[in-house]
Design a protein around this motif. Structure first.
Motif, short mmCIF file in Angstrom:
data_model
loop_
_atom_site.label_atom_id
_atom_site.label_comp_id
_atom_site.label_asym_id
_atom_site.label_seq_id
_atom_site.Cartn_x
_atom_site.Cartn_y
_atom_site.Cartn_z
N ILE A 1 -3.46 -13.39 11.02
CA ILE A 1 -4.07 -13.26 12.35
C ILE A 1 -5.58 -13.36 12.32
N GLY A 2 -6.16 -13.62 11.14
CA GLY A 2 -7.58 -13.88 11.07
C GLY A 2 -8.45 -12.65 11.01
N ILE A 3 -8.09 -11.66 10.18
CA ILE A 3 -8.93 -10.47 10.02
C ILE A 3 -9.14 -10.17 8.54
N ASN A 4 -10.23 -9.49 8.26
CA ASN A 4 -10.55 -9.04 6.91
C ASN A 4 -10.48 -7.53 6.90
N LEU A 5 -9.50 -6.99 6.18
CA LEU A 5 -9.29 -5.53 6.12
C LEU A 5 -9.93 -4.96 4.87
N ARG A 6 -10.53 -3.80 5.03
CA ARG A 6 -11.09 -3.12 3.86
C ARG A 6 -10.82 -1.64 3.95
N GLU A 7 -10.55 -1.05 2.79
CA GLU A 7 -10.33 0.39 2.72
C GLU A 7 -11.68 1.10 2.67
N VAL A 8 -11.86 2.09 3.56
CA VAL A 8 -13.09 2.87 3.56
C VAL A 8 -12.71 4.35 3.57
N PRO A 9 -13.54 5.23 2.99
CA PRO A 9 -13.21 6.66 2.96
C PRO A 9 -13.19 7.26 4.36
N ASP A 10 -12.28 8.20 4.56
CA ASP A 10 -12.28 8.93 5.83
C ASP A 10 -12.84 10.34 5.60
N ASP A 11 -12.88 11.14 6.65
CA ASP A 11 -13.49 12.46 6.56
C ASP A 11 -12.65 13.47 5.80
N VAL B 1 -0.21 2.96 9.35
CA VAL B 1 -0.81 2.44 8.12
C VAL B 1 -1.95 3.32 7.61
N ARG B 2 -2.15 4.48 8.24
CA ARG B 2 -3.17 5.39 7.73
C ARG B 2 -2.75 5.90 6.36
N GLY B 3 -3.64 5.77 5.39
CA GLY B 3 -3.33 6.16 4.03
C GLY B 3 -2.76 5.04 3.19
N LYS B 4 -2.41 3.92 3.83
CA LYS B 4 -1.89 2.77 3.09
C LYS B 4 -3.04 1.90 2.60
N SER B 5 -2.74 1.05 1.61
CA SER B 5 -3.77 0.16 1.09
C SER B 5 -3.88 -1.08 1.96
N ALA B 6 -4.98 -1.81 1.78
CA ALA B 6 -5.15 -3.07 2.50
C ALA B 6 -4.05 -4.06 2.12
N PHE B 7 -3.60 -4.01 0.86
CA PHE B 7 -2.52 -4.88 0.39
C PHE B 7 -1.23 -4.59 1.16
N GLU B 8 -0.91 -3.32 1.32
CA GLU B 8 0.31 -2.95 2.04
C GLU B 8 0.23 -3.35 3.51
#
Length: 425
Positions: free
Chosen positions: A136-146, A182-189
């Motif tokens: 769908i044309g997006i770049n996902l990245r994992e970033v730390p949450d609080d 998808v919270r807690g999942k990896s960008a791959f998943e």
């Protein structure tokens, strides 16, 4: 870790290429510009996407989508009348566990292309190749949450891509895919959940900004690629015959369909011979290369062999239909002709369907597979290699051309006739 779900805009405008005479005149020094666009007719593949953008109303608080809205509101301090179901955190996997799993995969599946026995001490990682992906044309990245975990942010968008047109914005947090949190999942998943057949719809839920509104968006998956095919018909100087010139820049999802269109149009215009330019074509989708090679081959002829440690990777891939084009072919190659291009070049050459002109090819013939690890990441392992119909190992060797300089068509016909006699054809 970043996962890029690619989707690019498509446009193609005709350009006036140099005549074949210019190609031939410059060929002794291999000086024909590799980036010249050749076109005898536009291959138009327009795409217009405008999926609806649906805002979630606060009245539907019993669905999984509503729970995500509630949790988003709670995180931003809006706790009035918010009741959120408890969601179990994903099981943590240690780095040691992931590394151990990766080594198991490598020890079981890795094929050393040099022919040496596999040794973990000698293993070197190489860069992961790029692959065409329907998305769908997006770049996902994992970033730390609080809370010490991770969340998925949209840190890249394809302009006018499906997600952009649906209302996804830079910096949005991805909350769910088709109702799956998808919270807690990896960008791959998450990317695995997003991907699917082209022209099917995926539902994603995103949150604009840290405390912005949560929206449910229906996005149509699209494989949007530029045509890699440019072609032109030229008259042979001093002769009544015509030559079709086809340049193939890469093997993407449009390659086979567009090259069929180009060849059919050139034949309709009277092309008696064909020049297939694979210079500076570094490959792409291997299956596209195999299917394009079949367009020139007789049923039952070998396109390529595959060799690997496991029997499932030891195959003889053959043409399964009659050829689309049966007249003589010249394939132009150079040191940057690699991978799928080498499969096409060797298939046509070894089956006496074409002569190769130019420079020795690059020599890339490995088969690689992606194995998912238990933490959602992945490892790319070499599991096999490609062998030409004449039993040459492509990887590290490349393919020698028949001619360094552009030959006459009588030389081409003579070389192909000799090849057929040697094979008993």
């Amino acid at each position: 870790m970043s996962i890029f779900i690619s989707s690019t805009s498509l446009s193609l405008s005709p350009t006036k290429p140099p005549p074949i005479s210019a190609v031939k005149a410059s060929f002794p020094i291999m000086g024909f510009p590799p980036t010249t666009h050749l076109l005898a007719g536009a291959l138009s593949l327009g795409l217009v996407l405008s999926p609806p953008c649906i805002s979630l109303e606060s009245s539907a608080m019993s669905s999984p989508a509503a729970q995500l809205v509630e949790s988003s509101a709670e995180a931003c301090g809006d706790k009035e009348s918010v009741k959120r179901d408890v969601v179990n955190a994903p099981e943590l996997v240690s780095n040691d566990d992931v590394v151990e799993q990766a080594w198991e995969i490598v020890n079981e599946s890795f094929l050393d292309p040099s022919g040496n026995r596999w040794s973990p001490r000698s293993w070197l990682f190489s860069k992961m190749a790029r692959y065409d992906m329907t998305g769908i044309g997006i770049n996902l990245r994992e970033v730390p949450d609080d809370n010490g975990g991770v969340k998925l942010k949209v840190l890249g968008l394809i302009l006018d891509g499906p997600a952009h047109n649906a209302g996804v914005q830079q910096g949005d947090e991805l909350l769910s895919v088709n109702g799956v949190d998808v919270r807690g999942k990896s960008a791959f998943e998450a990317s695995s959940l997003i991907q699917g057949p082209s022209e099917t719809v995926v539902n994603i839920m995103v949150k604009h900004g840290n405390c912005g509104p949560v929206k449910s968006l229906e996005v149509e998956r699209q494989l949007v690629a530029r045509t890699p095919v440019f072609y032109r018909l030229e008259q042979v100087e001093g002769a009544a015959t015509s030559v079709g010139y086809v340049r193939l820049k890469e093997f993407n999802a449009l390659a086979r369909k567009d090259i069929v269109t180009a060849i059919q149009r050139l034949q309709d215009m009277g092309a008696s011979y064909l020049i297939l330019d694979l210079r500076d074509n570094r490959g792409g989708l291997v299956q596209a290369g195999i299917e394009i090679a079949k367009l020139f081959m007789n049923q039952g002829e070998t396109v390529i062999y595959t060799a690997g440690r496991e029997t499932q990777y030891q195959n003889n891939i053959i043409a399964d239909s009659e050829p689309l084009f049966t007249s003589p072919v010249i394939v132009l190659v150079n040191k940057n002709t690699a991978s799928a291009s080498e499969i096409v070049a060797s298939a046509l050459h070894d089956n006496c369907r074409a002569v190769l002109v130019g420079e020795k090819t690059f020599g890339k013939g490995l088969i690689q597979s992606v194995f998912e690890l238990q933490d959602g990441s992945g490892v790319v392992v070499t599991i096999g290699k490609y062998i030409t119909p004449n039993h040459l190992d492509i990887n590290g060797n490349g393919i020698e051309p028949d001619f360094k300089k552009f030959p006459g068509w009588n030389e081409v016909a003579q070389r192909l006739t000799q090849c057929q006699k040697l094979q008993g054809g």
